[in-house]
Scaffold this motif. Structure first.
Motif, PDB file in Angstrom:
ATOM      1  N   GLY A  22      -2.780 -13.954  14.235  1.00 36.92           N
ATOM      2  CA  GLY A  22      -1.807 -15.034  14.274  1.00 36.92           C
ATOM      3  C   GLY A  22      -1.044 -15.222  12.977  1.00 36.92           C
ATOM      4  N   THR A  23      -0.969 -14.201  12.156  1.00 38.32           N
ATOM      5  CA  THR A  23      -0.199 -14.266  10.916  1.00 38.32           C
ATOM      6  C   THR A  23       1.254 -14.598  11.219  1.00 38.32           C
ATOM      7  OG1 THR A  23      -1.644 -12.700   9.802  1.00 38.32           O
ATOM      8  CG2 THR A  23       0.590 -12.918   8.929  1.00 38.32           C
ATOM      9  N   GLU A  24       1.834 -15.471  10.422  1.00 35.77           N
ATOM     10  CA  GLU A  24       3.220 -15.890  10.651  1.00 35.77           C
ATOM     11  C   GLU A  24       4.237 -14.952  10.015  1.00 35.77           C
ATOM     12  OE1 GLU A  24       3.611 -19.817   9.121  1.00 35.77           O
ATOM     13  OE2 GLU A  24       1.891 -20.602  10.218  1.00 35.77           O
ATOM     14  N   HIS A  25       3.881 -14.371   8.885  1.00 39.40           N
ATOM     15  CA  HIS A  25       4.881 -13.698   8.042  1.00 39.40           C
ATOM     16  C   HIS A  25       4.271 -12.445   7.426  1.00 39.40           C
ATOM     17  CE1 HIS A  25       7.834 -14.142   4.380  1.00 39.40           C
ATOM     18  NE2 HIS A  25       8.229 -13.196   5.214  1.00 39.40           N
ATOM     19  N   PHE A  26       4.926 -11.311   7.614  1.00 39.69           N
ATOM     20  CA  PHE A  26       4.478 -10.024   7.066  1.00 39.69           C
ATOM     21  C   PHE A  26       5.531  -9.554   6.068  1.00 39.69           C
ATOM     22  CE2 PHE A  26       3.556  -5.595   6.688  1.00 39.69           C
ATOM     23  CZ  PHE A  26       2.248  -5.382   7.134  1.00 39.69           C
ATOM     24  N   ILE A  27       5.106  -9.353   4.816  1.00 41.10           N
ATOM     25  CA  ILE A  27       6.018  -8.898   3.765  1.00 41.10           C
ATOM     26  C   ILE A  27       5.635  -7.471   3.383  1.00 41.10           C
ATOM     27  CG2 ILE A  27       6.893  -9.323   1.435  1.00 41.10           C
ATOM     28  CD1 ILE A  27       6.034 -12.253   1.772  1.00 41.10           C
ATOM     29  N   MET A  28       6.606  -6.589   3.445  1.00 45.00           N
ATOM     30  CA  MET A  28       6.360  -5.173   3.168  1.00 45.00           C
ATOM     31  C   MET A  28       7.115  -4.735   1.921  1.00 45.00           C
ATOM     32  SD  MET A  28       7.915  -1.916   5.160  1.00 45.00           S
ATOM     33  CE  MET A  28       7.583  -0.219   4.656  1.00 45.00           C
ATOM     34  N   VAL A  29       6.418  -4.009   1.035  1.00 43.16           N
ATOM     35  CA  VAL A  29       7.084  -3.347  -0.075  1.00 43.16           C
ATOM     36  C   VAL A  29       7.436  -1.933   0.379  1.00 43.16           C
ATOM     37  CG1 VAL A  29       6.929  -2.569  -2.463  1.00 43.16           C
ATOM     38  CG2 VAL A  29       5.832  -4.711  -1.770  1.00 43.16           C
ATOM     39  N   SER A  30       8.712  -1.683   0.541  1.00 39.85           N
ATOM     40  CA  SER A  30       9.204  -0.376   0.972  1.00 39.85           C
ATOM     41  C   SER A  30       9.734   0.366  -0.257  1.00 39.85           C
ATOM     42  CB  SER A  30      10.288  -0.553   2.035  1.00 39.85           C
ATOM     43  OG  SER A  30      10.763   0.692   2.508  1.00 39.85           O
ATOM     44  N   MET A  31      10.857   1.025  -0.154  1.00 37.36           N
ATOM     45  CA  MET A  31      11.481   1.692  -1.295  1.00 37.36           C
ATOM     46  C   MET A  31      12.980   1.763  -1.071  1.00 37.36           C
ATOM     47  SD  MET A  31      10.420   5.699  -0.672  1.00 37.36           S
ATOM     48  CE  MET A  31      11.571   6.362  -1.888  1.00 37.36           C
ATOM     49  N   HIS A  32      13.719   1.665  -2.143  1.00 39.48           N
ATOM     50  CA  HIS A  32      15.172   1.722  -2.033  1.00 39.48           C
ATOM     51  C   HIS A  32      15.596   3.092  -1.515  1.00 39.48           C
ATOM     52  CE1 HIS A  32      19.372   2.166  -3.450  1.00 39.48           C
ATOM     53  NE2 HIS A  32      19.415   0.932  -2.977  1.00 39.48           N
ATOM     54  N   GLY A  33      16.516   3.064  -0.557  1.00 40.19           N
ATOM     55  CA  GLY A  33      17.025   4.313   0.000  1.00 40.19           C
ATOM     56  C   GLY A  33      16.255   4.823   1.192  1.00 40.19           C
ATOM     57  N   ALA A  34      15.198   4.123   1.617  1.00 36.59           N
ATOM     58  CA  ALA A  34      14.428   4.562   2.778  1.00 36.59           C
ATOM     59  C   ALA A  34      15.355   4.756   3.972  1.00 36.59           C
ATOM     60  CB  ALA A  34      13.349   3.531   3.113  1.00 36.59           C
ATOM     61  N   ALA A  35      15.245   5.914   4.611  1.00 37.28           N
ATOM     62  CA  ALA A  35      16.162   6.240   5.699  1.00 37.28           C
ATOM     63  C   ALA A  35      15.552   7.325   6.577  1.00 37.28           C
ATOM     64  CB  ALA A  35      17.506   6.713   5.149  1.00 37.28           C
ATOM     65  N   MET A  52       0.826  -1.210   0.000  1.00 36.47           N
ATOM     66  CA  MET A  52       0.000   0.000   0.000  1.00 36.47           C
ATOM     67  C   MET A  52       0.859   1.258   0.000  1.00 36.47           C
ATOM     68  SD  MET A  52      -1.432   0.369   3.909  1.00 36.47           S
ATOM     69  CE  MET A  52      -1.863  -1.336   4.227  1.00 36.47           C
ATOM     70  N   SER A  53       0.319   2.313  -0.594  1.00 39.37           N
ATOM     71  CA  SER A  53       0.984   3.611  -0.549  1.00 39.37           C
ATOM     72  C   SER A  53      -0.029   4.723  -0.763  1.00 39.37           C
ATOM     73  CB  SER A  53       2.089   3.723  -1.593  1.00 39.37           C
ATOM     74  OG  SER A  53       2.757   4.982  -1.475  1.00 39.37           O
ATOM     75  N   GLY A  54       0.162   5.813  -0.045  1.00 41.17           N
ATOM     76  CA  GLY A  54      -0.667   6.991  -0.205  1.00 41.17           C
ATOM     77  C   GLY A  54       0.035   8.082  -0.980  1.00 41.17           C
ATOM     78  N   PHE A  55       1.068   7.694  -1.739  1.00 37.48           N
ATOM     79  CA  PHE A  55       1.843   8.678  -2.494  1.00 37.48           C
ATOM     80  C   PHE A  55       1.200   8.949  -3.845  1.00 37.48           C
ATOM     81  CE2 PHE A  55       5.271   9.876  -5.436  1.00 37.48           C
ATOM     82  CZ  PHE A  55       5.821  10.947  -4.748  1.00 37.48           C
ATOM     83  N   GLY A  56       1.267  10.196  -4.283  1.00 36.12           N
ATOM     84  CA  GLY A  56       0.797  10.543  -5.616  1.00 36.12           C
ATOM     85  C   GLY A  56      -0.498  11.326  -5.591  1.00 36.12           C
ATOM     86  N   PRO A  57      -0.705  12.182  -6.597  1.00 40.35           N
ATOM     87  CA  PRO A  57      -1.891  13.037  -6.625  1.00 40.35           C
ATOM     88  C   PRO A  57      -3.199  12.277  -6.795  1.00 40.35           C
ATOM     89  CG  PRO A  57      -0.632  13.262  -8.670  1.00 40.35           C
ATOM     90  CD  PRO A  57       0.208  12.464  -7.730  1.00 40.35           C
ATOM     91  N   ARG A  58      -3.141  11.023  -7.246  1.00 40.11           N
ATOM     92  CA  ARG A  58      -4.368  10.250  -7.448  1.00 40.11           C
ATOM     93  C   ARG A  58      -4.632   9.246  -6.324  1.00 40.11           C
ATOM     94  NH1 ARG A  58      -4.354   8.790 -13.970  1.00 40.11           N
ATOM     95  NH2 ARG A  58      -4.201  10.940 -14.719  1.00 40.11           N
ATOM     96  N   SER A  59      -3.805   9.268  -5.294  1.00 46.08           N
ATOM     97  CA  SER A  59      -3.958   8.276  -4.232  1.00 46.08           C
ATOM     98  C   SER A  59      -5.195   8.535  -3.386  1.00 46.08           C
ATOM     99  CB  SER A  59      -2.721   8.280  -3.331  1.00 46.08           C
ATOM    100  OG  SER A  59      -2.683   9.458  -2.528  1.00 46.08           O
TER     101      SER A  59
END
Length: 252
Positions: free
Chosen positions: A62-75, A32-39
Motif C-alpha cells: 500500500g505504498t503511496e509514492h515510489f521514487i526512483m533514481v534513474s540516469m540522465h539520457g535513459a532511453a 539501487m544499481s548493479g552497475f560496476g565491477p564491484r557491484s
C-alpha cells in the motif's frame, strides 16, 4: 534523515526481502544499481529485476509514492545497457497504480572523484579514458539527495521526471586538475586511447561482463561527452543547491 524514515537492506533478487523492506512505508526511494565491477551483480538483475521486485512489494504494502533514481539520457535506444534498462523500468513505474517521481542525475561528481582519486592519492597517477577533451556535466550527490528529500515532502513533484544536472560542464582533464588541486597531488596523467577501450568491449574474453560494461560507459563518455544546460530543469526545484565540482571536492 527524518525520524520517520528508515533505510532498508535487502537482496534485490529476493521478493521476500523486498516485501519486508517496503512493509509499512508510505514512500519508497530506490537508488539501487548493479552497475560496476564491484557491484557483485548486473543491471538486469538489479536495475530492472530488483526494481520490479521492489515496485511489486510497494504495491502489495500500500505504498503511496515510489521514487526512483534513474540516469540522465535513459532511453530505449541508448548505446549503454544500463540506460536502456533504467528506461524500461521508468516506463513500468509510470504505468503503475501509485504516485511516482523519477530523478535522472548526470555524472556523479563524487563517484568519479573516488574512482580517479584513489590511485591519484596513492601514486600520483591519474587515469583518463580517451583524450579527456569531451565536456561532461557533473552533479553532486548532495544535490541529488536534496531533491530526493524534497520529492518526499512536495506533492508537486509527483508524476514528474526531473533531469538533475550540476552547474558545470567540465572536460575530464579539467576535472582531474581540480581534483589534484584539492588533494595537493602532483604526478602523471595517463590517457588510455579509445582504441584500447574498444578492444576490451569487442573481445568478451578479455574482461568479465562487469568490467566490460564499465569500459563501455567510459568509452561512451570519452567519445561523446555528456554536457547539459542544467538550469532550466532546476526551475522545478529552485531550493535545491547547485554544488560546483570544487565545492563537492571540499566536502570529500
Amino acid at each position: 534523515m527524518p525520524a520517520e524514515s528508515r533505510p532498508s537492506w535487502a537482496r534485490s533478487r529476493s521478493q521476500e526481502d523486498a516485501d519486508r523492506a517496503a512493509r509499512g512505508c508510505s514512500t519508497v526511494i530506490s537508488a539501487m544499481s548493479g552497475f560496476g565491477p564491484r557491484s557483485g551483480s548486473s543491471p538486469d538483475r538489479v536495475d530492472l529485476a530488483g526494481n520490479r521486485n521492489l515496485l511489486l512489494a510497494s504495491r502489495r504494502s500500500g505504498t503511496e509514492h515510489f521514487i526512483m533514481v534513474s540516469m540522465h539520457g535513459a532511453a530505449e535506444n541508448h548505446p549503454l545497457e544500463l540506460a536502456r534498462l533504467k528506461y524500461e523500468f521508468e516506463r513500468e513505474l509510470m504505468s503503475a497504480p501509485l504516485a511516482w517521481t523519477i530523478v535522472r542525475p548526470t555524472v556523479l561528481t563524487e563517484t568519479f572523484a573516488a574512482v580517479i582519486g584513489a590511485p591519484m592519492r596513492k601514486s600520483g597517477v591519474a587515469l583518463i579514458f580517451g583524450d579527456g577533451q569531451q565536456k561532461i556535466n557533473f552533479v553532486s550527490v548532495h544535490d541529488v539527495a536534496a531533491v530526493l528529500v524534497l520529492a518526499v515532502a512536495d506533492p508537486a513533484l509527483r508524476g514528474k521526471a526531473i533531469d538533475m544536472g550540476g552547474p558545470e560542464n567540465l572536460t575530464m582533464n579539467q576535472f582531474v586538475a581540480a581534483l589534484r588541486s584539492r588533494y595537493g597531488s602532483s604526478g602523471a596523467t595517463v590517457h588510455i586511447p579509445c582504441a584500447v577501450l574498444r578492444m576490451v568491449t569487442s573481445w568478451p574474453a578479455l574482461a568479465p561482463d562487469s568490467v566490460r560494461r564499465t569500459v563501455e560507459s567510459a568509452l561512451h563518455l570519452a567519445d561523446t561527452g555528456h554536457s547539459l544546460d542544467a538550469l532550466p530543469a532546476r526551475d522545478a526545484v529552485p531550493d535545491v543547491p547547485l554544488t560546483t565540482v570544487s565545492q563537492a571536492f571540499a566536502l570529500l
